[in-house]
Design a protein around this motif. Structure first.
Motif: not given
Ligand SMILES: Nc1ncnc2c1ncn2[C@@H]1O[C@H](COP(=O)(O)OP(=O)(O)O)[C@@H](O)[C@H]1O
Ligand SMILES: Nc1ncnc2c1ncn2[C@H]1C[C@H](O)[C@@H](COP(=O)(O)OP(=O)(O)O)O1
Ligand SMILES: [Mg+2]
Length: 194
Positions: A23-40
Protein backbone atom coordinates in the motif's frame (compact mmCIF):
# COMPACT_ATOMS: atom_id res chain seq x y z
CA UNK A 1 25.51 -4.79 -16.24
CA UNK A 2 24.91 -4.40 -12.52
CA UNK A 3 27.06 -1.24 -12.82
CA UNK A 4 24.09 0.74 -14.06
CA UNK A 5 22.28 0.01 -10.84
CA UNK A 6 25.12 0.92 -8.51
CA UNK A 7 24.31 4.63 -8.46
CA UNK A 8 20.53 4.25 -8.18
CA UNK A 9 18.79 4.77 -4.86
CA UNK A 10 17.81 1.45 -3.34
CA UNK A 11 15.18 1.33 -0.61
CA UNK A 12 14.34 -1.89 1.21
CA UNK A 13 10.71 -2.01 2.39
CA UNK A 14 10.41 -4.43 5.29
CA UNK A 15 7.51 -5.32 7.58
CA UNK A 16 5.27 -8.20 8.54
CA UNK A 17 2.72 -9.80 6.24
CA UNK A 18 -0.23 -7.44 5.89
CA UNK A 19 1.59 -4.54 7.54
CA UNK A 20 0.97 -2.30 4.52
CA UNK A 21 4.19 -2.50 2.49
CA UNK A 22 2.45 -2.76 -0.88
CA UNK A 23 0.00 0.00 0.00
CA UNK A 24 2.75 2.46 0.92
CA UNK A 25 4.85 1.48 -2.10
CA UNK A 26 1.96 2.40 -4.41
CA UNK A 27 1.87 5.84 -2.82
CA UNK A 28 5.62 6.25 -3.16
CA UNK A 29 5.44 5.38 -6.86
CA UNK A 30 2.71 7.98 -7.38
CA UNK A 31 4.62 10.75 -5.58
CA UNK A 32 8.27 10.00 -6.31
CA UNK A 33 8.16 7.89 -9.48
CA UNK A 34 10.35 5.15 -8.06
CA UNK A 35 10.29 1.65 -9.49
CA UNK A 36 8.35 -0.76 -7.27
CA UNK A 37 9.60 -4.35 -7.22
CA UNK A 38 7.71 -6.68 -4.90
CA UNK A 39 9.37 -10.06 -4.46
CA UNK A 40 5.95 -11.58 -3.79
CA UNK A 41 4.51 -10.10 -6.99
CA UNK A 42 7.47 -11.36 -9.03
CA UNK A 43 7.00 -14.84 -7.58
CA UNK A 44 3.24 -14.80 -8.17
CA UNK A 45 3.87 -13.82 -11.80
CA UNK A 46 6.06 -16.89 -12.17
CA UNK A 47 3.32 -19.03 -10.59
CA UNK A 48 0.74 -17.52 -12.97
CA UNK A 49 2.92 -18.46 -15.96
CA UNK A 50 2.19 -22.10 -15.16
CA UNK A 51 5.86 -23.11 -15.49
CA UNK A 52 7.30 -26.07 -13.59
CA UNK A 53 9.28 -23.66 -11.47
CA UNK A 54 6.05 -21.76 -10.78
CA UNK A 55 4.41 -24.92 -9.50
CA UNK A 56 7.26 -25.52 -7.06
CA UNK A 57 7.09 -21.91 -5.88
CA UNK A 58 3.33 -22.10 -5.39
CA UNK A 59 3.69 -25.10 -3.08
CA UNK A 60 6.24 -23.27 -0.93
CA UNK A 61 4.26 -20.04 -0.74
CA UNK A 62 1.04 -21.82 0.13
CA UNK A 63 2.79 -23.25 3.17
CA UNK A 64 3.96 -19.78 4.23
CA UNK A 65 7.62 -20.67 3.79
CA UNK A 66 10.43 -18.76 2.08
CA UNK A 67 11.37 -19.69 -1.47
CA UNK A 68 15.10 -20.32 -2.14
CA UNK A 69 17.25 -17.22 -1.91
CA UNK A 70 18.81 -17.58 -5.37
CA UNK A 71 15.42 -17.77 -7.06
CA UNK A 72 14.12 -14.57 -5.57
CA UNK A 73 17.39 -12.66 -5.84
CA UNK A 74 17.78 -13.53 -9.54
CA UNK A 75 14.24 -12.34 -10.22
CA UNK A 76 14.83 -9.03 -8.46
CA UNK A 77 18.17 -8.53 -10.19
CA UNK A 78 16.71 -9.19 -13.65
CA UNK A 79 13.83 -6.80 -12.96
CA UNK A 80 16.25 -4.10 -11.78
CA UNK A 81 18.47 -4.47 -14.82
CA UNK A 82 15.44 -4.18 -17.09
CA UNK A 83 14.61 -0.78 -15.52
CA UNK A 84 18.11 0.48 -14.78
CA UNK A 85 18.21 3.10 -17.56
CA UNK A 86 14.96 4.79 -16.63
CA UNK A 87 14.69 4.35 -12.89
CA UNK A 88 15.12 7.16 -10.35
CA UNK A 89 15.20 4.66 -7.54
CA UNK A 90 14.10 1.19 -6.55
CA UNK A 91 11.63 0.10 -3.87
CA UNK A 92 12.49 -3.45 -2.98
CA UNK A 93 9.30 -4.64 -1.24
CA UNK A 94 9.34 -7.88 0.74
CA UNK A 95 13.09 -8.38 0.51
CA UNK A 96 15.29 -9.10 2.46
CA UNK A 97 13.29 -11.55 4.55
CA UNK A 98 16.37 -12.88 6.31
CA UNK A 99 19.80 -11.38 7.00
CA UNK A 100 21.48 -13.64 4.47
CA UNK A 101 19.24 -12.23 1.71
CA UNK A 102 20.45 -8.74 2.55
CA UNK A 103 24.09 -9.80 2.47
CA UNK A 104 23.73 -11.54 -0.89
CA UNK A 105 21.85 -8.58 -2.37
CA UNK A 106 24.69 -6.26 -1.42
CA UNK A 107 27.28 -8.60 -2.91
CA UNK A 108 25.46 -9.01 -6.20
CA UNK A 109 23.61 -5.70 -6.66
CA UNK A 110 24.36 -2.85 -4.29
CA UNK A 111 23.78 -1.15 -0.97
CA UNK A 112 20.46 0.22 0.26
CA UNK A 113 20.37 3.87 1.37
CA UNK A 114 17.25 3.35 3.47
CA UNK A 115 15.31 0.55 5.12
CA UNK A 116 11.70 1.54 5.51
CA UNK A 117 10.30 -0.46 8.41
CA UNK A 118 6.51 -0.72 8.14
CA UNK A 119 5.43 -1.59 11.67
CA UNK A 120 2.05 -2.94 12.81
CA UNK A 121 0.87 -5.18 15.62
CA UNK A 122 0.38 -8.86 14.90
CA UNK A 123 -3.39 -8.63 15.65
CA UNK A 124 -3.66 -5.80 13.14
CA UNK A 125 -1.76 -7.75 10.48
CA UNK A 126 -3.94 -10.84 10.99
CA UNK A 127 -7.12 -8.79 10.73
CA UNK A 128 -5.96 -7.07 7.54
CA UNK A 129 -4.81 -10.30 5.90
CA UNK A 130 -8.09 -12.09 6.64
CA UNK A 131 -9.95 -9.14 5.14
CA UNK A 132 -7.59 -9.04 2.13
CA UNK A 133 -8.15 -12.79 1.74
CA UNK A 134 -11.83 -12.22 1.02
CA UNK A 135 -10.89 -10.74 -2.37
CA UNK A 136 -7.17 -11.28 -3.02
CA UNK A 137 -7.43 -14.81 -4.35
CA UNK A 138 -4.06 -15.42 -2.68
CA UNK A 139 -3.65 -18.98 -1.51
CA UNK A 140 -1.59 -17.76 1.47
CA UNK A 141 -4.20 -15.35 2.85
CA UNK A 142 -5.87 -17.96 5.07
CA UNK A 143 -5.75 -18.39 8.82
CA UNK A 144 -3.36 -21.33 8.92
CA UNK A 145 -0.81 -19.88 6.48
CA UNK A 146 -1.04 -16.42 8.02
CA UNK A 147 0.04 -17.87 11.37
CA UNK A 148 3.09 -19.49 9.79
CA UNK A 149 4.00 -16.33 7.88
CA UNK A 150 3.85 -14.29 11.07
CA UNK A 151 5.99 -16.79 13.01
CA UNK A 152 8.57 -16.75 10.24
CA UNK A 153 8.49 -12.96 10.13
CA UNK A 154 9.38 -12.65 13.80
CA UNK A 155 11.99 -15.38 13.62
CA UNK A 156 13.77 -14.62 10.33
CA UNK A 157 12.86 -11.10 9.20
CA UNK A 158 12.92 -9.01 12.36
CA UNK A 159 16.68 -9.65 12.71
CA UNK A 160 17.07 -7.93 9.34
CA UNK A 161 15.85 -4.70 10.91
CA UNK A 162 18.35 -4.94 13.76
CA UNK A 163 21.11 -5.67 11.25
CA UNK A 164 20.47 -2.44 9.31
CA UNK A 165 19.74 -0.42 12.44
CA UNK A 166 23.38 -0.87 13.37
CA UNK A 167 24.17 0.87 10.08
CA UNK A 168 21.81 3.75 10.87
CA UNK A 169 19.61 3.50 7.78
CA UNK A 170 16.34 2.29 9.36
CA UNK A 171 13.28 4.57 9.41
CA UNK A 172 10.26 3.11 11.17
CA UNK A 173 6.73 4.17 10.26
CA UNK A 174 3.65 3.46 12.40
CA UNK A 175 1.35 1.46 10.16
CA UNK A 176 -1.38 1.26 12.80
CA UNK A 177 -2.40 4.72 11.57
CA UNK A 178 -4.63 5.42 8.55
CA UNK A 179 -2.88 5.04 5.18
CA UNK A 180 -2.55 8.82 4.57
CA UNK A 181 -0.95 9.37 7.97
CA UNK A 182 1.47 6.51 7.48
CA UNK A 183 2.40 8.07 4.17
CA UNK A 184 3.25 11.39 5.82
CA UNK A 185 5.89 9.50 7.83
CA UNK A 186 7.05 7.62 4.73
CA UNK A 187 7.44 10.90 2.82
CA UNK A 188 9.53 12.39 5.61
CA UNK A 189 11.83 9.38 5.50
CA UNK A 190 12.30 9.65 1.75
CA UNK A 191 12.68 13.43 1.75
CA UNK A 192 15.43 13.12 4.33
CA UNK A 193 17.50 11.23 1.76
CA UNK A 194 18.04 14.24 -0.46
N1 LIG B 1 -2.56 1.91 7.31
C1 LIG B 1 -3.53 1.03 7.00
N2 LIG B 1 -4.72 1.08 7.63
C2 LIG B 1 -5.69 0.20 7.34
N3 LIG B 1 -5.58 -0.78 6.41
C3 LIG B 1 -4.40 -0.88 5.77
C4 LIG B 1 -3.31 0.01 6.02
N4 LIG B 1 -2.27 -0.33 5.23
C5 LIG B 1 -2.69 -1.39 4.51
N5 LIG B 1 -3.97 -1.72 4.82
C6 LIG B 1 -4.73 -2.83 4.27
O1 LIG B 1 -4.15 -4.03 4.79
C7 LIG B 1 -4.04 -5.03 3.79
C8 LIG B 1 -2.57 -5.44 3.62
O2 LIG B 1 -1.86 -4.37 3.03
P1 LIG B 1 -0.70 -4.64 1.97
O3 LIG B 1 -0.24 -3.30 1.50
O4 LIG B 1 -1.14 -5.64 0.96
O5 LIG B 1 0.40 -5.28 2.97
P2 LIG B 1 1.71 -6.12 2.69
O6 LIG B 1 2.18 -5.80 1.30
O7 LIG B 1 2.67 -5.62 3.75
O8 LIG B 1 1.32 -7.54 2.91
C9 LIG B 1 -4.63 -4.44 2.52
O9 LIG B 1 -5.92 -4.94 2.37
C10 LIG B 1 -4.61 -2.93 2.76
O10 LIG B 1 -5.64 -2.29 2.11
N1 LIG C 1 12.39 -12.31 -0.27
C1 LIG C 1 11.72 -13.47 -0.27
N2 LIG C 1 12.37 -14.63 0.02
C2 LIG C 1 11.74 -15.78 0.05
N3 LIG C 1 10.44 -15.94 -0.19
C3 LIG C 1 9.74 -14.83 -0.49
C4 LIG C 1 10.35 -13.55 -0.56
N4 LIG C 1 9.39 -12.63 -0.88
C5 LIG C 1 8.25 -13.32 -1.01
N5 LIG C 1 8.45 -14.64 -0.78
C6 LIG C 1 7.40 -15.69 -0.79
C7 LIG C 1 7.11 -16.19 0.61
C8 LIG C 1 5.98 -15.26 1.06
O1 LIG C 1 5.21 -15.83 2.10
C9 LIG C 1 5.17 -15.08 -0.22
C10 LIG C 1 4.34 -13.80 -0.31
O2 LIG C 1 5.18 -12.68 -0.17
P1 LIG C 1 4.59 -11.19 -0.20
O3 LIG C 1 3.70 -10.99 -1.37
O4 LIG C 1 5.76 -10.27 -0.06
O5 LIG C 1 3.69 -11.13 1.12
P2 LIG C 1 3.13 -9.85 1.90
O6 LIG C 1 3.07 -8.69 0.94
O7 LIG C 1 1.77 -10.28 2.40
O8 LIG C 1 4.09 -9.59 3.03
O9 LIG C 1 6.18 -15.13 -1.25
MG1 LIG D 1 2.67 -7.07 -0.33
Amino acid sequence: MADKIKDAKIIFVVGGPGSGKGTQCERIVAKYGYTHLSSGDLLRAEVASGSDRGKQLQAIMQKGELVPLDTVLDMIKDAMIAKADVSKGFLIDGYPREVKQGEEFEKKIGKPCLLLYVDAKSETMIKRLLKRGETSGRSDDNEETIKKRLDLYYKATEPVIAFYESRGIVKKVDSELPVDEVFVQVSQAIDSLK
